[in-house]
Design a protein around this motif. Structure first.
Motif, mmCIF file in Angstrom:
data_model
loop_
_atom_site.group_PDB
_atom_site.id
_atom_site.type_symbol
_atom_site.label_atom_id
_atom_site.label_comp_id
_atom_site.label_asym_id
_atom_site.label_seq_id
_atom_site.Cartn_x
_atom_site.Cartn_y
_atom_site.Cartn_z
ATOM 1 N N LEU A 159 1.002 -1.297 0.209
ATOM 2 C CA LEU A 159 0.003 0.067 0.018
ATOM 3 C C LEU A 159 1.052 1.288 -0.020
ATOM 4 C CD1 LEU A 159 -3.229 0.704 2.264
ATOM 5 C CD2 LEU A 159 -1.394 2.285 2.151
ATOM 6 N N LEU A 160 1.837 1.274 0.688
ATOM 7 C CA LEU A 160 2.956 2.454 0.854
ATOM 8 C C LEU A 160 3.558 2.534 -0.505
ATOM 9 C CD1 LEU A 160 4.795 1.882 4.398
ATOM 10 C CD2 LEU A 160 2.844 3.252 3.952
ATOM 11 N N ALA A 161 3.989 1.579 -1.063
ATOM 12 C CA ALA A 161 4.709 1.658 -2.091
ATOM 13 C C ALA A 161 3.898 2.094 -3.426
ATOM 14 C CB ALA A 161 5.556 0.532 -2.583
ATOM 15 N N GLU A 162 2.746 1.586 -3.477
ATOM 16 C CA GLU A 162 2.008 2.003 -4.511
ATOM 17 C C GLU A 162 1.315 3.317 -4.541
ATOM 18 O OE1 GLU A 162 -1.083 -1.023 -4.498
ATOM 19 O OE2 GLU A 162 0.038 -2.423 -5.709
ATOM 20 N N GLN A 163 1.156 3.966 -3.136
ATOM 21 C CA GLN A 163 0.805 5.312 -2.802
ATOM 22 C C GLN A 163 1.515 6.179 -3.506
ATOM 23 O OE1 GLN A 163 -2.312 6.748 -2.109
ATOM 24 N NE2 GLN A 163 -1.309 8.416 -2.845
ATOM 25 N N LEU A 164 3.284 5.933 -3.036
ATOM 26 C CA LEU A 164 4.253 6.807 -3.427
ATOM 27 C C LEU A 164 4.522 6.702 -4.971
ATOM 28 C CD1 LEU A 164 6.506 8.600 -2.984
ATOM 29 C CD2 LEU A 164 7.917 6.744 -2.349
#
Length: 405
Positions: free
Chosen positions: A390-395
């Protein structure tokens, strides 16, 4: 190839001259910068002490008249940094070598810290076997212990100084062949207790075409990342592990200072931030923990590291601080909350499992963060693979939007 030597020529001229001669014999151009204040130079410098003092905002005559060593060290350090930066920008500084005791170590490393990461920096110092953090800071300075005081040339000092000079020659004369990437670069922050999250997020980001640099959130790690953001090396930030703020607030040993979280906000760099490891404050060995914390919950991580659980009151203040930092962001920013746990030690049944303290943190973050910051909540633990993705995809989404715009 040009190396700048920074030294006090009124006291270390013979030794600096020897280092210069060793390097010049290897075909390297040497520029000697004199930062000695009280006496005349023993050898001729390329940059005089008067020029350094002027670059530092004073004059050599004034420093001599005042006789304040502390002020003189600060002025000469500022001047040496300004001149070293100028020489590097002009293409006449490929590496920098310092030589001396505590005074010149302070001055020379000030000049070194002003230069970009990757420029060879070597300090031969009587202080190199002790606490070097004040000199190295968050940069790539190499320090070599002089063993004996740098006072005259003898079989020991010649060997140490020659080794340092030849090491500098090796660094500036040889192309390391490091491949420079044109991929956008992401900075990530990690602790042992957030490692699975960072590793999983890094894999996602690299699969999507990013280069990643992981910083150990030990105070200097956070400062190093902040510096590289300001230098334009880092294009996006996945700040998983903001634990350094717990040390700054409570008084632990791994604070990154009050400016942590400022660089990305000010530079408009896309960032996704999580409250990783805000459940802990770091100290040294268990017997080094200040008496004022007796009665708190501790976890001995290893013989040199003792962790202390943050309280609900501390977590509430951390939430307010971090929200205020993110509210100042000029670029796309998300705050991601792992409601299950903020570290391995905070998971159900683990040493720092404290739902009340976590709730205080999350409530303060929710209450104080502005609408300009995208708030993302997940029931996962911070180290769950789904949360990392989730973190990586948001960034990644922020980075692609920024590129398109």
């Amino acid at each position: 190839m040009s190396v700048v030597i920074v030294g006090t020529l009124d006291t270390k001229g013979e030794e600096i001259g020897f280092a210069r001669d060793v390097m010049e014999a290897q075909g390297v151009d040497v520029h000697v910068m004199d930062v000695g204040v009280m006496g005349d130079p023993e050898i001729d410098p390329d940059t005089t002490a008067a020029e350094v003092a002027e670059a530092g905002g004073s004059s050599l005559d004034s420093l001599r008249e005042d006789g304040d060593r502390g002020v003189a060290m600060e002025v000469m350090g500022d001047g040496a940094a300004a001149i070293a930066s100028r020489l590097h920008e002009a293409g006449t500084l490929d590496g920098i070598l310092g030589l001396g005791g505590s005074g010149n170590t302070s001055i020379a490393t000030s000049a070194m810290r002003a230069l970009p990461v990757g420029v060879p920096k070597l300090m031969v110092s009587t202080m190199a076997s002790g606490d070097t953090e004040p000199y190295v800071g968050a940069t790539d300075i190499a320090m070599l212990y002089s063993v004996a005081d740098i006072e005259g040339l003898n079989q020991l000092s010649r060997t140490v100084i020659a080794n340092a000079a030849l090491a500098m020659v090796g660094m500036v004369a040889n192309d390391p062949g490091v491949e420079l990437s044109d991929k956008p670069t992401i900075g990530l922050t990690m602790f042992g207790v957030t490692t699975p999250c960072v590793q999983a997020a890094r894999e996602v980001l690299e699969d999507r075409g990013y280069e990643t640099i992981v910083f150990h959130a030990t105070g200097t790690g956070g400062r190093a990342m902040e510096n590289l953001i300001r230098e334009g090396v880092i294009d996006g930030v996945l700040d998983v592990t903001t634990t350094e703020w717990a040390d700054e607030l409570v008084g632990g040993v791994l604070s990154a200072g009050p400016d942590r979280l400022d660089a990305a906000a000010e530079m408009g760099v896309p960032q996704v931030v999580a409250p990783g490891a805000l459940d802990m404050v770091n100290f040294g060995p268990r017997d080094s923990v200040p008496d004022e914390f007796e009665g708190r919950t501790f976890h001995v991580h290893n013989p040199q590291v003792t962790l202390m659980r943050t309280t609900p009151e501390e977590n509430a203040e951390l939430g307010r601080i971090i929200a205020a930092k993110l509210n100042d962001a000029t670029g796309p920013t998300a705050l991601a909350l792992p409601l299950g746990s903020v570290s391995m030690l905070d998971e159900d049944g683990a040493a720092f499992d404290d739902p009340e303290a976590d709730a205080a943190l999350f409530d303060a973050l929710r209450a104080n963060v502005d609408e300009s910051v995208e708030l993302i909540e997940s029931e996962a633990d911070i180290n769950d693979e789904a949360f990392a993705r989730l973190l990586a995809e948001q960034l990644d989404a922020y980075m692609r939007d920024t590129t398109r715009n």
